[in-house]
Design a protein around this motif. Structure first.
Motif, PDB file in Angstrom:
ATOM      1  N   UNK A 152       0.840  -1.191   0.000  1.00  0.00           N
ATOM      2  CA  UNK A 152       0.000   0.000   0.000  1.00  0.00           C
ATOM      3  C   UNK A 152       0.877   1.242   0.000  1.00  0.00           C
ATOM      4  N   UNK A 153       0.524   2.197  -0.877  1.00  0.00           N
ATOM      5  CA  UNK A 153       1.210   3.476  -0.905  1.00  0.00           C
ATOM      6  C   UNK A 153       0.530   4.423   0.076  1.00  0.00           C
ATOM      7  N   UNK A 154       1.316   5.157   0.835  1.00  0.00           N
ATOM      8  CA  UNK A 154       0.754   6.084   1.823  1.00  0.00           C
ATOM      9  C   UNK A 154      -0.089   7.152   1.135  1.00  0.00           C
ATOM     10  N   UNK A 155      -1.285   7.366   1.658  1.00  0.00           N
ATOM     11  CA  UNK A 155      -2.172   8.371   1.089  1.00  0.00           C
ATOM     12  C   UNK A 155      -2.892   7.909  -0.161  1.00  0.00           C
ATOM     13  N   UNK A 156      -2.821   6.602  -0.455  1.00  0.00           N
ATOM     14  CA  UNK A 156      -3.430   6.114  -1.692  1.00  0.00           C
ATOM     15  C   UNK A 156      -4.682   5.293  -1.476  1.00  0.00           C
ATOM     16  N   UNK A 157      -5.410   5.572  -0.356  1.00  0.00           N
ATOM     17  CA  UNK A 157      -6.569   4.752  -0.021  1.00  0.00           C
ATOM     18  C   UNK A 157      -7.663   4.782  -1.082  1.00  0.00           C
ATOM     19  N   UNK A 158      -7.800   5.899  -1.794  1.00  0.00           N
ATOM     20  CA  UNK A 158      -8.879   6.037  -2.765  1.00  0.00           C
ATOM     21  C   UNK A 158      -8.439   5.704  -4.191  1.00  0.00           C
ATOM     22  N   UNK A 159      -7.226   5.227  -4.340  1.00  0.00           N
ATOM     23  CA  UNK A 159      -6.714   4.929  -5.667  1.00  0.00           C
ATOM     24  C   UNK A 159      -7.053   3.520  -6.129  1.00  0.00           C
ATOM     25  N   UNK A 160      -6.428   3.135  -7.222  1.00  0.00           N
ATOM     26  CA  UNK A 160      -6.718   1.838  -7.830  1.00  0.00           C
ATOM     27  C   UNK A 160      -5.866   0.718  -7.234  1.00  0.00           C
ATOM     28  N   UNK A 161      -6.346  -0.513  -7.485  1.00  0.00           N
ATOM     29  CA  UNK A 161      -5.646  -1.720  -7.022  1.00  0.00           C
ATOM     30  C   UNK A 161      -5.243  -2.568  -8.223  1.00  0.00           C
ATOM     31  N   UNK A 162      -4.016  -3.073  -8.186  1.00  0.00           N
ATOM     32  CA  UNK A 162      -3.502  -3.986  -9.203  1.00  0.00           C
ATOM     33  C   UNK A 162      -3.236  -5.343  -8.569  1.00  0.00           C
ATOM     34  N   UNK A 163      -3.703  -6.390  -9.207  1.00  0.00           N
ATOM     35  CA  UNK A 163      -3.366  -7.755  -8.797  1.00  0.00           C
ATOM     36  C   UNK A 163      -2.362  -8.319  -9.778  1.00  0.00           C
ATOM     37  N   UNK A 164      -1.192  -8.727  -9.268  1.00  0.00           N
ATOM     38  CA  UNK A 164      -0.158  -9.350 -10.089  1.00  0.00           C
ATOM     39  C   UNK A 164      -0.086 -10.829  -9.726  1.00  0.00           C
ATOM     40  N   UNK A 165      -0.410 -11.696 -10.684  1.00  0.00           N
ATOM     41  CA  UNK A 165      -0.307 -13.144 -10.503  1.00  0.00           C
ATOM     42  C   UNK A 165       0.980 -13.558 -11.208  1.00  0.00           C
ATOM     43  N   UNK A 181       2.198   3.122  -9.871  1.00  0.00           N
ATOM     44  CA  UNK A 181       0.989   3.609 -10.530  1.00  0.00           C
ATOM     45  C   UNK A 181      -0.293   3.232  -9.805  1.00  0.00           C
ATOM     46  N   UNK A 182      -0.188   2.607  -8.632  1.00  0.00           N
ATOM     47  CA  UNK A 182      -1.378   2.148  -7.926  1.00  0.00           C
ATOM     48  C   UNK A 182      -1.286   2.466  -6.438  1.00  0.00           C
ATOM     49  N   UNK A 183      -2.448   2.651  -5.851  1.00  0.00           N
ATOM     50  CA  UNK A 183      -2.499   2.855  -4.409  1.00  0.00           C
ATOM     51  C   UNK A 183      -2.250   1.542  -3.660  1.00  0.00           C
ATOM     52  N   UNK A 184      -2.612   0.458  -4.328  1.00  0.00           N
ATOM     53  CA  UNK A 184      -2.446  -0.851  -3.692  1.00  0.00           C
ATOM     54  C   UNK A 184      -2.088  -1.887  -4.746  1.00  0.00           C
ATOM     55  N   UNK A 185      -1.125  -2.725  -4.438  1.00  0.00           N
ATOM     56  CA  UNK A 185      -0.731  -3.818  -5.329  1.00  0.00           C
ATOM     57  C   UNK A 185      -0.754  -5.113  -4.527  1.00  0.00           C
ATOM     58  N   UNK A 186      -1.491  -6.089  -5.030  1.00  0.00           N
ATOM     59  CA  UNK A 186      -1.530  -7.429  -4.434  1.00  0.00           C
ATOM     60  C   UNK A 186      -0.714  -8.339  -5.340  1.00  0.00           C
ATOM     61  N   UNK A 187       0.281  -9.004  -4.776  1.00  0.00           N
ATOM     62  CA  UNK A 187       1.150  -9.890  -5.552  1.00  0.00           C
ATOM     63  C   UNK A 187       0.911 -11.315  -5.072  1.00  0.00           C
ATOM     64  N   UNK A 188       0.466 -12.187  -5.981  1.00  0.00           N
ATOM     65  CA  UNK A 188       0.108 -13.563  -5.612  1.00  0.00           C
ATOM     66  C   UNK A 188       0.923 -14.568  -6.401  1.00  0.00           C
ATOM     67  N   UNK A 189       1.416 -15.584  -5.713  1.00  0.00           N
ATOM     68  CA  UNK A 189       2.138 -16.690  -6.337  1.00  0.00           C
ATOM     69  C   UNK A 189       1.291 -17.946  -6.166  1.00  0.00           C
ATOM     70  N   UNK A 190       0.714 -18.433  -7.267  1.00  0.00           N
ATOM     71  CA  UNK A 190      -0.235 -19.547  -7.195  1.00  0.00           C
ATOM     72  C   UNK A 190       0.387 -20.838  -6.696  1.00  0.00           C
ATOM     73  N   UNK A 199      -2.633  -8.374 -13.822  1.00  0.00           N
ATOM     74  CA  UNK A 199      -1.518  -8.750 -14.695  1.00  0.00           C
ATOM     75  C   UNK A 199      -1.071 -10.161 -14.346  1.00  0.00           C
ATOM     76  N   UNK A 200      -1.047 -11.032 -15.357  1.00  0.00           N
ATOM     77  CA  UNK A 200      -0.482 -12.382 -15.211  1.00  0.00           C
ATOM     78  C   UNK A 200       0.920 -12.340 -15.804  1.00  0.00           C
ATOM     79  N   UNK A 201       1.915 -12.583 -14.997  1.00  0.00           N
ATOM     80  CA  UNK A 201       3.311 -12.452 -15.444  1.00  0.00           C
ATOM     81  C   UNK A 201       4.068 -13.742 -15.139  1.00  0.00           C
ATOM     82  N   UNK A 202       4.506 -14.422 -16.206  1.00  0.00           N
ATOM     83  CA  UNK A 202       5.247 -15.677 -16.052  1.00  0.00           C
ATOM     84  C   UNK A 202       6.385 -15.738 -17.067  1.00  0.00           C
ATOM     85  N   UNK A 203       7.476 -16.318 -16.652  1.00  0.00           N
ATOM     86  CA  UNK A 203       8.507 -16.710 -17.601  1.00  0.00           C
ATOM     87  C   UNK A 203       7.972 -17.862 -18.445  1.00  0.00           C
TER      88      UNK A 203
END
Length: 388
Positions: free
Chosen positions: A313-326, A341-350, A370-374
């Protein structure tokens, strides 16, 4: 005279037979001792040198024996538990190089001290690969706010570093398969971007991962595809934090290559961030865990290694957008760029999250995904089924 000759010949045959039997007995004794050692000693589950999980002792079952699966897995188990295996691998590789061979243990000895993985097509389960691609394509249909980035292998991007007559890897077939099932506008294509910088330090020489610079160039392409203005490279403080990194590719051969340098990118005017790992299990105040630089795997400096879930979470970014990175491990040095670029980023490793993404999104609603894989790791991954 002849009797003496025949007697000497008989004596020589007896001596040779005794020597052969002694040699055979020594070999059998050595193998028996190693086998006994393997069975009496607790099996190792992880190799710190190779930075990977080792083959588990397979369960004996009639069906697996009949199919040959048990024998193959047991052979791998014995090979990976063999005492002194690391030293033997290094010795074998050095001998092969002295004989002029250009590869060993699935690794090419490339130009400019690069070690490059082979990744031949026959190594992959293409039924599994096709299922994984179909799973991503179905997910993208269900979630219009999602995009996918497949990062090509080092051998594919840095093909100029390969030795002469090296065989092409599996990347071409994989990307052709992905292109048929996933619309181009839903893919963030970074192969050409990375190849345009192939003379720069975008992949580690001794590891399969891209460097932070390589991740930055991919981040620029991702930002462009999202209609965002990427943070200029000059706005980051770039710090070399480890100059003696030998990665996973080196671990396969234990020779060749040249020590790599790990760089950290920190935005000069970045906001304050809070980090929560695995639902409160760990809290940090940085994208980087510098303590990992002293351990077996310095690459774990990014996020402290592969975490199941990271909430940034970015400080002061409560009303901003959220990105999920898988993502897989390639996302570890990419996520800090996207967080700009986001107030909150959730990073998940399946691999470590034990629930489907649909349920994850109920807990963490995301504006963008965003789905990001080698490419290679994606082809081998058996947890893509959670992408539903």
């Amino acid at each position: 005279m002849r009797e003496g000759y025949e007697q000497n010949t008989d004596n020589k045959k007896k001596t040779d037979s005794i020597r052969f039997l002694c040699f055979l007995a020594a070999v059998l004794l050595l193998l028996s001792g190693c086998s006994l050692w393997i069975h009496l000693t607790p099996a190792q589950t992880y190799s710190a040198v190779e930075r990977r999980m080792l083959e588990k002792r397979p369960a004996l079952a009639k069906k697996s024996v009949q199919s040959g699966k048990f024998q193959r897995k047991y052979e791998s188990f014995l090979s990976e538990q063999f005492p002194g295996r690391t030293q033997l691998v290094a010795l074998q590789t050095k001998l092969r190089r002295l004989l002029g061979e250009r590869d060993a243990n699935g690794v090419y000895f490339g130009k400019d001290d690069y070690l490059l993985e082979q990744h031949q097509e026959q190594e992959f389960d293409w039924k599994q690969v096709k299922n994984n691609v179909r799973q991503v394509a179905a997910f993208l249909k269900d979630y219009p706010n999602a995009k996918v980035m497949f990062v090509p292998s080092k051998s594919s991007v840095l093909s100029s570093k390969l030795p002469m007559f090296a065989q092409a890897g599996a990347d071409s077939r994989f990307f052709a398969l992905a292109a048929k099932q996933i619309p181009q506008e839903r893919q963030i294509l970074v192969s050409d971007v990375l190849k345009a910088h192939d003379t720069e330090y975008i992949y580690y020489r001794t590891d399969h991962h891209w460097t932070t610079l390589g991740a930055y160039y991919a981040y620029q392409e991702w930002a462009r595809s999202m209609g965002l203005a990427a943070v200029a490279q000059q706005q980051f403080e770039v710090t070399p934090v480890c100059t003696s990194f030998f990665g996973t590719t080196y671990a396969k051969v234990r020779t060749g290559g040249r020590a790599d340098t790990i760089h950290l990118y920190e935005r000069k005017d970045a906001p304050e961030y809070t980090f929560e790992y695995n639902r409160g299990e760990t809290e940090l105040d940085s994208f980087y865990d510098l303590s990992k630089l002293e351990g077996d795997d310095p690459y774990s400096v990014f996020f402290g290694g592969n975490q199941a879930l990271a909430d940034i979470r970015a400080e002061g970014g409560e009303d901003g957008k959220t990105l999920l990175v898988i993502k897989d491990s390639f996302g570890n040095c990419f996520a800090p760029f996207a967080a700009n670029h986001y107030a909150r980023v959730i990073v998940a490793d399946l691999r470590y999250v034990n629930l489907p993404v649909s349920k994850l999104l109920r807990v963490y609603p995301a504006d963008d995904i965003l789905i990001l894989y080698n490419s290679v790791q994606f082809m081998e991954d058996r947890d893509i089924s959670k992408l539903k």
